[in-house]
Design a protein around this motif. Structure first.
Motif, PDB file in Angstrom:
ATOM      1  N   ALA A 187       0.824  -1.210   0.000  1.00  0.00           N
ATOM      2  CA  ALA A 187       0.000   0.000   0.000  1.00  0.00           C
ATOM      3  C   ALA A 187       0.853   1.251   0.000  1.00  0.00           C
ATOM      4  CB  ALA A 187      -0.928   0.006   1.203  1.00  0.00           C
ATOM      5  N   GLY A 247      -0.296  -6.455  -2.194  1.00  0.00           N
ATOM      6  CA  GLY A 247      -1.295  -5.448  -2.484  1.00  0.00           C
ATOM      7  C   GLY A 247      -2.717  -5.885  -2.210  1.00  0.00           C
ATOM      8  N   SER A 303      -4.704  -2.862  -1.186  1.00  0.00           N
ATOM      9  CA  SER A 303      -4.995  -2.092  -2.396  1.00  0.00           C
ATOM     10  C   SER A 303      -6.362  -1.438  -2.226  1.00  0.00           C
ATOM     11  CB  SER A 303      -4.995  -3.009  -3.632  1.00  0.00           C
ATOM     12  OG  SER A 303      -3.694  -3.369  -3.984  1.00  0.00           O
ATOM     13  N   LYS A 315      -7.966   6.009  -4.561  1.00  0.00           N
ATOM     14  CA  LYS A 315      -6.612   6.491  -4.285  1.00  0.00           C
ATOM     15  C   LYS A 315      -6.204   7.567  -5.278  1.00  0.00           C
ATOM     16  CE  LYS A 315      -5.141   2.311  -6.690  1.00  0.00           C
ATOM     17  NZ  LYS A 315      -4.471   1.000  -6.530  1.00  0.00           N
ATOM     18  N   TYR A 338      -5.706   7.757   0.220  1.00  0.00           N
ATOM     19  CA  TYR A 338      -6.558   6.593   0.062  1.00  0.00           C
ATOM     20  C   TYR A 338      -7.844   6.822   0.831  1.00  0.00           C
ATOM     21  CZ  TYR A 338      -2.152   4.330  -1.261  1.00  0.00           C
ATOM     22  OH  TYR A 338      -0.963   4.014  -1.856  1.00  0.00           O
TER      23      TYR A 338
END
Length: 229
Positions: free
Chosen positions: A9, A100, A104, A108, A127
């Protein structure tokens, strides 16, 4: 034991392949309102998530940063695997979080800048997701990266010696905060990168780069990212 990871991340692949120049750390005062509770307070109604377009509008730009900053051209997508050697904490993340998976976040935005015509850089990432997902995701990766004082990373055939140090995150910003100092050594040259993350409700801010630049712009990045007007 080795574990092959693609990214995290925090964009570790990008950091490993394009680290900014070493820079001395300087302190800065953080006087933004909101105290740390470790959990959402529930006293302020906050949106479940912000769209990527909304996040992009909250990133710092050249007018915010001032003279001497230039946008860094977007780097072509890197598909080289990254191999982590000698860090059980990162090994435990395996191909799920470290690659990820749960880190993820769907919404973002990111901006990268160079400073002063040198190789000094600063990167801002935003994010948005539920507060619990953001807290768990970013907390696990910071804990893993700071859980190993030294380890190695092989990226695109380049061997990088890593050293990590957990830092005291600045008080008075958001609901939760994390900070670390990473030292990358390859070819006899060392580079220092500071990363500080702040979660405020359903929004997560990550500022990375030369320590002096991270300290200089963290407050204004947080203020713009969390502005409601």
């Amino acid at each position: 034991m080795r574990v092959r990871v693609a990214t995290t991340a925090l964009g570790i692949t990008a950091v490993l392949l394009a680290v900014p120049a070493c820079s001395a750390t300087t302190g800065s005062k953080h006087q933004t309102a909101s105290s740390r509770t470790g959990k959402p307070t529930g006293t302020v109604q906050k949106p479940a998530a912000l769209s990527s377009a909304a996040l992009k509008s909250r990133l710092l730009d050249q007018s915010d940063l001032g003279s001497g900053y230039l946008p860094k051209p977007e780097r072509p997508a890197q598909h080289d695997d990254v191999t982590v050697i000698g860090c059980p904490a990162l090994n435990k993340l395996g191909g799920d979080a470290a690659a990820g998976g749960t880190l993820s976040f769907p919404h973002k935005a990111k901006a990268d800048f160079t400073y002063g015509g040198s190789s000094s850089e600063i990167s801002e990432e935003l994010y948005s997701d539920s507060a619990s997902k953001l807290s768990d995701g970013i907390g696990r990766i910071f804990d893993a990266m700071t859980g190993c004082p030294t380890y190695q990373v092989v990226a695109g055939g380049t061997v990088i010696d890593m050293a990590s140090q957990k830092l005291t995150a600045p008080h008075g910003l958001g609901d939760e905060r994390w900070s670390q100092l990473l030292t990358f050594t390859t070819g006899g040259r060392s580079t220092v990168v500071k990363q500080t993350a702040v979660r405020d409700g359903s929004l997560l801010l990550v500022v990375s780069g030369s320590p002096v630049l991270v300290d200089r712009h963290l407050d204004e990045a947080f203020d713009k990212a969390t502005a409601t007007s």
